[in-house]
Write a protein that holds these residues in place. Sequence first.
Motif, PDB file in Angstrom:
ATOM      1  N   ASP A  42     -23.591   9.117  17.887  1.00 28.27           N
ATOM      2  CA  ASP A  42     -23.153   7.756  17.562  1.00 28.27           C
ATOM      3  C   ASP A  42     -22.508   7.673  16.185  1.00 28.27           C
ATOM      4  O   ASP A  42     -21.623   6.846  15.945  1.00 28.27           O
ATOM      5  CB  ASP A  42     -24.304   6.758  17.690  1.00 28.27           C
ATOM      6  N   VAL A  43     -22.925   8.553  15.254  1.00 23.00           N
ATOM      7  CA  VAL A  43     -22.311   8.578  13.931  1.00 23.00           C
ATOM      8  C   VAL A  43     -20.874   9.083  14.025  1.00 23.00           C
ATOM      9  O   VAL A  43     -19.964   8.532  13.396  1.00 23.00           O
ATOM     10  CB  VAL A  43     -23.138   9.470  12.979  1.00 23.00           C
ATOM     11  N   VAL A  44     -20.650  10.119  14.819  1.00 27.59           N
ATOM     12  CA  VAL A  44     -19.299  10.657  14.988  1.00 27.59           C
ATOM     13  C   VAL A  44     -18.408   9.628  15.674  1.00 27.59           C
ATOM     14  O   VAL A  44     -17.248   9.435  15.293  1.00 27.59           O
ATOM     15  CB  VAL A  44     -19.335  11.972  15.787  1.00 27.59           C
ATOM     16  N   ARG A  45     -18.945   8.939  16.654  1.00 28.33           N
ATOM     17  CA  ARG A  45     -18.158   7.912  17.339  1.00 28.33           C
ATOM     18  C   ARG A  45     -17.763   6.793  16.380  1.00 28.33           C
ATOM     19  O   ARG A  45     -16.618   6.323  16.394  1.00 28.33           O
ATOM     20  CB  ARG A  45     -18.957   7.348  18.517  1.00 28.33           C
ATOM     21  N   ALA A  46     -18.690   6.369  15.549  1.00 26.73           N
ATOM     22  CA  ALA A  46     -18.392   5.296  14.591  1.00 26.73           C
ATOM     23  C   ALA A  46     -17.346   5.748  13.587  1.00 26.73           C
ATOM     24  O   ALA A  46     -16.430   4.983  13.236  1.00 26.73           O
ATOM     25  CB  ALA A  46     -19.669   4.859  13.883  1.00 26.73           C
ATOM     26  N   ALA A  47     -17.452   6.986  13.105  1.00 33.13           N
ATOM     27  CA  ALA A  47     -16.474   7.506  12.149  1.00 33.13           C
ATOM     28  C   ALA A  47     -15.091   7.597  12.782  1.00 33.13           C
ATOM     29  O   ALA A  47     -14.079   7.269  12.145  1.00 33.13           O
ATOM     30  CB  ALA A  47     -16.914   8.876  11.646  1.00 33.13           C
ATOM     31  N   ARG A  48     -15.047   8.011  14.020  1.00 25.82           N
ATOM     32  CA  ARG A  48     -13.769   8.091  14.731  1.00 25.82           C
ATOM     33  C   ARG A  48     -13.151   6.704  14.858  1.00 25.82           C
ATOM     34  O   ARG A  48     -11.952   6.524  14.647  1.00 25.82           O
ATOM     35  CB  ARG A  48     -13.986   8.737  16.107  1.00 25.82           C
ATOM     36  N   ARG A  49     -13.977   5.723  15.178  1.00 27.21           N
ATOM     37  CA  ARG A  49     -13.484   4.352  15.331  1.00 27.21           C
ATOM     38  C   ARG A  49     -12.930   3.807  14.019  1.00 27.21           C
ATOM     39  O   ARG A  49     -11.974   3.032  14.005  1.00 27.21           O
ATOM     40  CB  ARG A  49     -14.639   3.478  15.842  1.00 27.21           C
ATOM     41  N   GLN A  50     -13.512   4.236  12.911  1.00 37.68           N
ATOM     42  CA  GLN A  50     -13.085   3.758  11.594  1.00 37.68           C
ATOM     43  C   GLN A  50     -11.940   4.576  11.007  1.00 37.68           C
ATOM     44  O   GLN A  50     -11.469   4.269   9.901  1.00 37.68           O
ATOM     45  CB  GLN A  50     -14.277   3.800  10.639  1.00 37.68           C
ATOM     46  N   GLY A  51     -11.480   5.600  11.729  1.00 36.05           N
ATOM     47  CA  GLY A  51     -10.395   6.423  11.217  1.00 36.05           C
ATOM     48  C   GLY A  51     -10.828   7.392  10.144  1.00 36.05           C
ATOM     49  O   GLY A  51      -9.993   7.866   9.361  1.00 36.05           O
ATOM     50  N   LEU A  52     -12.123   7.737  10.095  1.00 37.73           N
ATOM     51  CA  LEU A  52     -12.630   8.647   9.080  1.00 37.73           C
ATOM     52  C   LEU A  52     -12.542  10.107   9.519  1.00 37.73           C
ATOM     53  O   LEU A  52     -12.801  11.006   8.717  1.00 37.73           O
ATOM     54  CB  LEU A  52     -14.086   8.297   8.741  1.00 37.73           C
TER      55      LEU A  52
END
Length: 337
Positions: A42-52
């Motif tokens: 879920d951390v990787v998914r959130a980072a991907r969503r934020q363009g990180l």
Amino acid sequence: MGSGMVLSETVFAARDDELRRLNAEIAAFQASRPSPWSFPVDVVRAARRQGLGVFPGLAPDAQAITLDLPAAGGHAIPIRILRPADGRALGTYLHFHGGGWMFGEAVENDPRLRRLADATGLCVASVDYRLAPEHPFPAGPDDCEAVALALAEGRLPDLPTAFLAIGGESAGAHLSVVTLLRLRDRHGAMPFQAANLVAGCYDLSLTPSVRNFGAERLILNTDDVGEFVRRFVPQTFDLRDPDVSPLHARLDGLPPALFGVGTRDLLLDDTLFMSARWLAAGNRAELRVQPDGCHVYEAFASEAGTRSERAMADFLIRRRAEVAASRPATVGAPAAD
């Protein structure tokens, strides 16, 4: 070779300096970051969503809408719809996003799918299928099959079915082929008249180009693909089962397809092998190989990416025209555009 089989190879002879610079930037960025496997999903998914991560952040299309298809398992399958800006509705392109069957979402692709919709006059329906590891195989393919059937049967409101195309990138290209095979084998149907297959992973037992790519993370590396597969496919399944790895399937009776890949993509063999098998099975295939292109290089701004997008639109426009021309004219009806 029968006259109905066509293989068109478009290979740019010169190396692409712009893509080589892009590759160096991507590899350096990823080398400076921790492995994605060191974080919870879920951390990787959130980072991907934020363009990180390596891919650009979300840029949602203001005109996109979402509808939910009730599935047999009791869950809803969200489908993101983009209609051509000029109001045309000449058919529908069913799209499956990439992300290793674990990451990604339909909204990530809004800018590219907007350009495709406006260039082709096709409505685009992009599916948020269930993701591993929470929902391992066959959950994602089951969702894709369900949406494809609903579209073909006219059960998705206001999506035209006179011309249907299917496609996606990476895991989405894999799911597109799996869906076509399921429609043929489970339902005796082939409602899709074109397939747009970008840098797909078609053999989950890993082709030589995946096995030999090594540790450099240019979007993906060898270990990444193995990690995706381990989380997506339960150990009870044979990785060479055609429903898991469509490269091993019988491929006759499938629609004309455009295959695209870059030479710096570790999934290069998957595309080369699948396009050859597609052709050998009696289908039509076109193959575009971009020197120096990394995995799904179209996700990054470049001249090569723009050319690839134009080739995809051109392929879909040509196929729609062929399908329209092949239909018998109705007395008193206006000519097909």
